[in-house]
Motif scaffolding. Sequence first.
Motif, short mmCIF file in Angstrom:
data_model
loop_
_atom_site.label_atom_id
_atom_site.label_comp_id
_atom_site.label_asym_id
_atom_site.label_seq_id
_atom_site.Cartn_x
_atom_site.Cartn_y
_atom_site.Cartn_z
N PHE A 121 0.84 -1.20 0.00
CA PHE A 121 0.00 0.00 0.00
C PHE A 121 0.87 1.25 0.00
CE2 PHE A 121 -2.08 3.24 2.74
CZ PHE A 121 -3.11 3.60 1.88
N ALA A 122 1.90 1.27 0.86
CA ALA A 122 2.80 2.43 0.93
C ALA A 122 3.48 2.68 -0.41
CB ALA A 122 3.84 2.22 2.03
N GLY A 123 3.89 1.61 -1.08
CA GLY A 123 4.51 1.76 -2.40
C GLY A 123 3.55 2.30 -3.42
N ARG A 124 2.30 1.85 -3.36
CA ARG A 124 1.28 2.32 -4.31
C ARG A 124 1.03 3.82 -4.13
NH1 ARG A 124 -3.18 -0.06 -6.91
NH2 ARG A 124 -4.08 1.52 -8.28
N SER A 133 7.70 5.87 0.17
CA SER A 133 7.03 4.73 0.79
C SER A 133 7.47 4.51 2.24
CB SER A 133 7.28 3.46 -0.03
OG SER A 133 8.66 3.19 -0.14
N LEU A 134 8.74 4.78 2.54
CA LEU A 134 9.22 4.57 3.91
C LEU A 134 8.55 5.53 4.88
CD1 LEU A 134 11.06 3.08 5.83
CD2 LEU A 134 12.89 4.71 5.28
N ILE A 136 5.63 6.87 4.53
CA ILE A 136 4.22 6.45 4.65
C ILE A 136 4.13 5.25 5.60
CG2 ILE A 136 2.25 5.48 3.41
CD1 ILE A 136 3.26 7.04 0.94
N LEU A 137 5.03 4.31 5.41
CA LEU A 137 5.05 3.11 6.26
C LEU A 137 5.26 3.49 7.73
CD1 LEU A 137 4.84 0.05 5.78
CD2 LEU A 137 7.34 -0.02 5.70
N ASN A 138 6.23 4.37 7.96
CA ASN A 138 6.52 4.79 9.33
C ASN A 138 5.34 5.56 9.95
OD1 ASN A 138 9.06 3.64 9.31
ND2 ASN A 138 10.09 5.51 8.65
N ALA A 139 4.65 6.35 9.12
CA ALA A 139 3.51 7.12 9.63
C ALA A 139 2.41 6.19 10.11
CB ALA A 139 2.98 8.05 8.53
N PHE A 140 2.13 5.12 9.35
CA PHE A 140 1.06 4.20 9.74
C PHE A 140 1.48 3.29 10.89
CE2 PHE A 140 -0.79 5.49 5.75
CZ PHE A 140 -2.16 5.38 5.97
N LYS A 141 2.78 3.12 11.07
CA LYS A 141 3.27 2.26 12.17
C LYS A 141 3.61 3.07 13.42
CE LYS A 141 5.09 -1.65 9.54
NZ LYS A 141 6.27 -2.52 9.30
N ASP A 142 3.40 4.36 13.37
CA ASP A 142 3.69 5.21 14.51
C ASP A 142 2.88 4.74 15.73
OD1 ASP A 142 4.72 7.87 15.67
OD2 ASP A 142 2.56 8.02 15.96
N LYS A 143 3.58 4.49 16.83
CA LYS A 143 2.95 3.91 18.01
C LYS A 143 1.81 4.77 18.56
CE LYS A 143 6.88 1.13 19.57
NZ LYS A 143 7.85 0.86 20.67
N GLN A 144 2.03 6.08 18.55
CA GLN A 144 1.00 6.98 19.08
C GLN A 144 -0.25 6.95 18.21
OE1 GLN A 144 1.55 8.71 22.12
NE2 GLN A 144 -0.69 8.73 21.93
N PHE A 145 -0.05 6.93 16.89
CA PHE A 145 -1.18 6.85 15.97
C PHE A 145 -1.95 5.55 16.18
CE2 PHE A 145 -2.77 5.05 11.95
CZ PHE A 145 -3.74 5.98 11.64
N ALA A 173 3.20 12.46 4.51
CA ALA A 173 2.77 11.11 4.89
C ALA A 173 1.83 11.16 6.10
CB ALA A 173 3.99 10.25 5.20
N GLU A 174 2.13 12.02 7.05
CA GLU A 174 1.30 12.11 8.26
C GLU A 174 -0.09 12.64 7.95
OE1 GLU A 174 4.39 13.19 8.02
OE2 GLU A 174 5.40 11.71 9.30
N LYS A 175 -0.16 13.66 7.09
CA LYS A 175 -1.47 14.22 6.73
C LYS A 175 -2.27 13.22 5.90
CE LYS A 175 -0.44 19.17 7.01
NZ LYS A 175 -0.40 20.46 6.29
N PHE A 176 -1.58 12.48 5.05
CA PHE A 176 -2.26 11.45 4.27
C PHE A 176 -2.85 10.39 5.21
CE2 PHE A 176 -1.93 7.13 2.58
CZ PHE A 176 -2.89 7.20 1.58
N ARG A 177 -2.03 9.94 6.15
CA ARG A 177 -2.48 8.93 7.12
C ARG A 177 -3.67 9.43 7.93
NH1 ARG A 177 1.20 9.04 12.06
NH2 ARG A 177 -0.04 10.95 12.23
#
Length: 347
Positions: A121-124, A133-134, A136-145, A173-177
């Motif tokens: 998904f991040a690559g897409r 992509s990295l 984006i990946l980190n934004a979705f894996k952010d512990k606080q999020f 990436a954060e705003k997208f997430r």
Amino acid sequence: MKNIKKVVSIIAVVIITIAGVYGYKLYRDIFGANTKFTENQVYVEIPTDSEFEDVKKIISPYIEDMDKFETTANKKSYPRNVKPGRFLLKKGMGSNAIINSLRQNVPVNLAFNNQERLEDFAGRIASQLECDSLSILNAFKDKQFLEDNGFTEENVLAVCIPNSYEYFWNTTAEKFRDKMAKEYRKFWTEERLAKAKAQNLTPIQVSILASIVHKETVKRDERPRVAGVYLNRLNQGMKLEADPTVIYAVKKNSGDFNQVIKRVLYKDLETNSPYNTYMYQGLPPGPIAMPDITALDAVLNPEKHEYIYFCASVTNFGYHEFAVTPLQHEVNRQKYVEWVNNQGIKR
């Protein structure tokens, strides 16, 4: 006196002529066509923190006369006010119109579906937006999020509801997430939440089961029936025994999600993974793909029936044969095994 008036008149005519010529040239430089591409329109992307020199390099393939463009840009104070984003240039635009266009960020019609993993998904998304992509990946894996929204790294893919979205190309990436999370909450209306509760499922569990339904059948009209089978199994305390989960488990354990598996073998059923629903009771820990809205709604609005089993049909391709008893299912399964063997499908 007459000579003086004559000289003055001549000078005035000369000045007016010069002014007219200069004005015409200025008008032509500013408003005259200054593009050199053959398409009706092109999009250019100006990265964040770009300066005017960067902009000139980016648009140079599309500009006929860069001097004219730069002159107009200076007159309109563009070099001191460069904006990042995605911009539309149309064939035949003048320098003035080009500058105006470079101030109007055009949104991207973002599309994604059927992604098996958050990494995919991040690559897409990275192929359509400025962020990589990295990030984006980190934004979705952010512990606080994850904590704030009730997700884990295993199930956060559920937050992404496949649909048509508009984003500016330079969205972080954060705003997208965060917008994905907002759209997720918007999707889960009171009506859908009530339907999920009626099935004894949480929204995340609905997404996980819908991902299995999505993978089981591409036929949208069949998805409510398939969803009904899995819900019957869950309600009776049976294992889901879903082949798509085994395929996902094999891919995940091997680290190779590019492999194509058309046939599940007995050895695959022994794959030790929480995603293997032949081995483990209940739902897997996360979606095995990104279910589309028809699959989600199929789980929320399942067909009511007594079917417990189903097998791919060899007469109505793309659909399945459903059964209530193991004996009925075995008849259907043998037909399918015979067909697969005749096709020479070994894996």
